[in-house]
Write a protein that holds these residues in place. Sequence first.
Motif, PDB file in Angstrom:
ATOM      1  N   THR A  41      24.220  -7.386  17.584  1.00 30.06           N
ATOM      2  CA  THR A  41      24.495  -8.672  16.938  1.00 30.06           C
ATOM      3  C   THR A  41      25.922  -9.145  17.183  1.00 30.06           C
ATOM      4  O   THR A  41      26.261 -10.283  16.873  1.00 30.06           O
ATOM      5  CB  THR A  41      24.235  -8.599  15.421  1.00 30.06           C
ATOM      6  OG1 THR A  41      25.159  -7.670  14.845  1.00 30.06           O
ATOM      7  CG2 THR A  41      22.815  -8.146  15.128  1.00 30.06           C
ATOM      8  N   SER A  45      24.332 -13.589  23.740  1.00 35.18           N
ATOM      9  CA  SER A  45      22.982 -13.316  24.223  1.00 35.18           C
ATOM     10  C   SER A  45      23.004 -12.901  25.699  1.00 35.18           C
ATOM     11  O   SER A  45      22.213 -12.074  26.126  1.00 35.18           O
ATOM     12  CB  SER A  45      22.074 -14.525  23.999  1.00 35.18           C
ATOM     13  OG  SER A  45      22.654 -15.677  24.521  1.00 35.18           O
TER      14      SER A  45
ATOM     15  N   LEU B 161      12.510 -14.066  11.935  1.00 31.52           N
ATOM     16  CA  LEU B 161      13.865 -14.145  12.490  1.00 31.52           C
ATOM     17  C   LEU B 161      14.863 -14.080  11.342  1.00 31.52           C
ATOM     18  O   LEU B 161      15.865 -14.789  11.337  1.00 31.52           O
ATOM     19  CB  LEU B 161      14.044 -15.440  13.294  1.00 31.52           C
ATOM     20  CG  LEU B 161      13.307 -15.518  14.631  1.00 31.52           C
ATOM     21  CD1 LEU B 161      13.430 -16.902  15.259  1.00 31.52           C
ATOM     22  CD2 LEU B 161      13.834 -14.468  15.612  1.00 31.52           C
ATOM     23  N   SER B 162      14.582 -13.237  10.371  1.00 29.19           N
ATOM     24  CA  SER B 162      15.458 -13.162   9.202  1.00 29.19           C
ATOM     25  C   SER B 162      16.519 -12.074   9.362  1.00 29.19           C
ATOM     26  O   SER B 162      17.593 -12.168   8.783  1.00 29.19           O
ATOM     27  CB  SER B 162      14.632 -12.909   7.938  1.00 29.19           C
ATOM     28  OG  SER B 162      13.713 -11.856   8.160  1.00 29.19           O
ATOM     29  N   PRO B 164      19.400 -10.146  11.564  1.00 33.56           N
ATOM     30  CA  PRO B 164      20.256 -10.522  12.707  1.00 33.56           C
ATOM     31  C   PRO B 164      19.820  -9.885  14.033  1.00 33.56           C
ATOM     32  O   PRO B 164      19.969 -10.499  15.087  1.00 33.56           O
ATOM     33  CB  PRO B 164      21.642  -9.997  12.304  1.00 33.56           C
ATOM     34  CG  PRO B 164      21.595  -9.800  10.835  1.00 33.56           C
ATOM     35  CD  PRO B 164      20.170  -9.612  10.433  1.00 33.56           C
ATOM     36  N   GLU B 166      16.758  -9.346  14.942  1.00 37.75           N
ATOM     37  CA  GLU B 166      15.612 -10.120  15.446  1.00 37.75           C
ATOM     38  C   GLU B 166      16.093 -11.356  16.195  1.00 37.75           C
ATOM     39  O   GLU B 166      15.551 -11.709  17.247  1.00 37.75           O
ATOM     40  CB  GLU B 166      14.695 -10.514  14.287  1.00 37.75           C
ATOM     41  CG  GLU B 166      13.966  -9.327  13.670  1.00 37.75           C
ATOM     42  CD  GLU B 166      13.330  -9.622  12.308  1.00 37.75           C
ATOM     43  OE1 GLU B 166      12.506  -8.826  11.863  1.00 37.75           O
ATOM     44  OE2 GLU B 166      13.684 -10.647  11.677  1.00 37.75           O
ATOM     45  N   VAL B 167      17.129 -11.991  15.681  1.00 40.28           N
ATOM     46  CA  VAL B 167      17.691 -13.175  16.337  1.00 40.28           C
ATOM     47  C   VAL B 167      18.359 -12.774  17.648  1.00 40.28           C
ATOM     48  O   VAL B 167      18.151 -13.412  18.696  1.00 40.28           O
ATOM     49  CB  VAL B 167      18.710 -13.883  15.410  1.00 40.28           C
ATOM     50  CG1 VAL B 167      19.340 -15.067  16.116  1.00 40.28           C
ATOM     51  CG2 VAL B 167      18.030 -14.320  14.112  1.00 40.28           C
ATOM     52  N   ARG B 170      15.697 -11.943  20.269  1.00 40.24           N
ATOM     53  CA  ARG B 170      15.013 -13.150  20.727  1.00 40.24           C
ATOM     54  C   ARG B 170      15.902 -13.938  21.698  1.00 40.24           C
ATOM     55  O   ARG B 170      15.445 -14.415  22.747  1.00 40.24           O
ATOM     56  CB  ARG B 170      14.643 -14.020  19.513  1.00 40.24           C
ATOM     57  CG  ARG B 170      13.898 -15.290  19.853  1.00 40.24           C
ATOM     58  CD  ARG B 170      14.750 -16.508  19.464  1.00 40.24           C
ATOM     59  NE  ARG B 170      14.194 -17.731  20.027  1.00 40.24           N
ATOM     60  CZ  ARG B 170      14.739 -18.373  21.060  1.00 40.24           C
ATOM     61  NH1 ARG B 170      15.845 -17.939  21.655  1.00 40.24           N
ATOM     62  NH2 ARG B 170      14.186 -19.459  21.541  1.00 40.24           N
ATOM     63  N   ASP B 171      17.179 -14.081  21.350  1.00 31.73           N
ATOM     64  CA  ASP B 171      18.100 -14.848  22.201  1.00 31.73           C
ATOM     65  C   ASP B 171      18.358 -14.138  23.537  1.00 31.73           C
ATOM     66  O   ASP B 171      18.434 -14.778  24.582  1.00 31.73           O
ATOM     67  CB  ASP B 171      19.419 -15.104  21.469  1.00 31.73           C
ATOM     68  CG  ASP B 171      19.240 -16.072  20.300  1.00 31.73           C
ATOM     69  OD1 ASP B 171      18.144 -16.667  20.168  1.00 31.73           O
ATOM     70  OD2 ASP B 171      20.195 -16.238  19.506  1.00 31.73           O
ATOM     71  N   SER B 262      10.083 -10.624  22.106  1.00 26.95           N
ATOM     72  CA  SER B 262      10.581 -11.409  20.968  1.00 26.95           C
ATOM     73  C   SER B 262      10.681 -12.886  21.350  1.00 26.95           C
ATOM     74  O   SER B 262      10.312 -13.774  20.574  1.00 26.95           O
ATOM     75  CB  SER B 262      11.959 -10.904  20.516  1.00 26.95           C
ATOM     76  OG  SER B 262      11.855  -9.589  20.012  1.00 26.95           O
ATOM     77  N   TYR B 263      11.195 -13.132  22.561  1.00 25.66           N
ATOM     78  CA  TYR B 263      11.309 -14.527  22.999  1.00 25.66           C
ATOM     79  C   TYR B 263       9.932 -15.147  23.188  1.00 25.66           C
ATOM     80  O   TYR B 263       9.646 -16.248  22.716  1.00 25.66           O
ATOM     81  CB  TYR B 263      12.119 -14.641  24.304  1.00 25.66           C
ATOM     82  CG  TYR B 263      11.996 -16.025  24.912  1.00 25.66           C
ATOM     83  CD1 TYR B 263      12.634 -17.109  24.309  1.00 25.66           C
ATOM     84  CD2 TYR B 263      11.210 -16.265  26.032  1.00 25.66           C
ATOM     85  CE1 TYR B 263      12.496 -18.400  24.816  1.00 25.66           C
ATOM     86  CE2 TYR B 263      11.055 -17.544  26.539  1.00 25.66           C
ATOM     87  CZ  TYR B 263      11.697 -18.603  25.935  1.00 25.66           C
ATOM     88  OH  TYR B 263      11.545 -19.872  26.421  1.00 25.66           O
ATOM     89  N   ASP B 266       8.155 -15.888  19.903  1.00 24.19           N
ATOM     90  CA  ASP B 266       8.790 -17.010  19.202  1.00 24.19           C
ATOM     91  C   ASP B 266       8.407 -18.345  19.839  1.00 24.19           C
ATOM     92  O   ASP B 266       8.236 -19.352  19.150  1.00 24.19           O
ATOM     93  CB  ASP B 266      10.317 -16.827  19.224  1.00 24.19           C
ATOM     94  CG  ASP B 266      11.037 -17.951  18.503  1.00 24.19           C
ATOM     95  OD1 ASP B 266      10.694 -18.227  17.338  1.00 24.19           O
ATOM     96  OD2 ASP B 266      11.928 -18.570  19.119  1.00 24.19           O
TER      97      ASP B 266
END
Lengths: 231, 280
Positions: A41, A45, B161-162, B164, B166-167, B170-171, B262-263, B266
């Motif tokens: 995190t 990306s 996507l709750s 961090p 997971e976000v 995905r990104d 993940s991407y 989504d």
Amino acid sequence: MLMKKSRFAAGLAAVAAIALLAGCAGGTDTAASADAKPDYTKMTSKELADHLIFNGGFNLAHETQEGTTVAARMTQDNIQKMCTESRNKPTPEQVGKIVAEARASIKYPEGGIKLGDWKKGRDLAWSGFGYRAGHNNDNHASREVGANCYNCHQIGTDRTGGNFGPSLTGYGKTRGNTEGTRKFVYEVIYNAHSYFPCTIMPRMGYSGMLKEESISHVMAYLLDPESPVNK
Amino acid sequence: MIRKLLVAMPLAAVMVTSAYAEQTPGDVLRGLIDRTQSPYLTQSPQNVQMIDDSPAIWTGYEGGDLFKAPRGPNNVSMESCDFGKGPGVVKGAAVELPRYFADTNKVMDLEGRIVHCMTTVQGFAKDDPAVRTRHGSNSDMMKIMTYIAMESNGMPWNPPLSHPLEVAMRDAGEEMFFRRQGLMDFSCATCHGPDASHKRIRASVMSSSSVPSDWTKSISWPAFRVGQQHARSPQNRVRGCYWQMRTGQIRQDSDAMMAILSYWTDAARGQPAILPDMKR
């Protein structure tokens, strides 16, 4: 390349430090502390994508047909980087760089660009065999490497081609089999970015996928007046 | 007592909703076609006809039996395993994966979660054929995966996507999707990007990740692949794509694999899953 690597290394060092701290504070969570992964995190990306690809995501040591490894295939060159960054819509400055680099990459056959055998070219244009590596490896000793043309182009009228690229039906009939046409077709097959920066067309000559002789056969299929493409 | 109840409740739910009481995968597909008239969805009338008799449905039924049977060195069923919606809950689990799991501190997909359940709860060794054999309709993995996936048929894709992570995954997956590489300079987006929608590779009409009502069919795996005569997994599809792109092999269960999944999940958000699907 150097820029990107050092930036990436700095990012990695930073996240590694954070991961270490987190690992010390973590205590009982064995899953988290056992593999000292960087904190995903805290990465951009792009940094994370590169990290995942080059740290366990791909079978990097796997040997490829061209005599390198998957690591080399996954490492982007300048053109791949610029086209990725711009999502295939290069800035005017990038266009200049890409076209110049692509033009400089083209090697011409000794004794001029000549047409081969259109019949062989037809088979090559249809074939998608070659250079696939991983759970199955294309064995180049068993079959000739194909040119993949029909995946994206309509060419002859006897088979259904794709439409990612323009139709090439009647190509030689409308353009003529002149020295200028032959040079243009050779250059597009060899490295299409020399005319169409960030095109999706693979650099069939530059990548080494098509050897000189194969290119001559595919060109004959497109330009020879006897080829069914031009009937 | 409470434990017994916890096990019994989802079982009852399964019995009521199995056999597609509400809608079949074919119903979901035909619903999408009615709504969109998409040339991607309609390109194979044969597949639209055959989907109601898909052999993958039987693969899923066999998986249901395996799921409920006491197995492995610990001789327990999979009914206490957590697929993201609590122990034993399979209804709607597949459309909410990949997701973050606190017990492993990782983003995991359905396949990885089945492995986790078999190795931690049932006690299978990692190299036990039951765990190691991942491909083909005859594998435990494909049976169990298809069973769990079937329990999400018709539900909208809704990966959380709750967290961090997971976000972040995905990104990173989106970055990988658009990343050009390999001998042919391809990215996933070459064939499935915004410019590729409804273009053809030879006769095959392509779907784009930017058209969710098409994309849901593309990512609806497990699916029965007619050309291979087997039910195939999402990871099998991703592996095949990179192979076709002339990169090299993406690793099973890797975080890179989770990022791509993940991407792509989504990108189908909100559209109904076709599970199991049937493909050429």
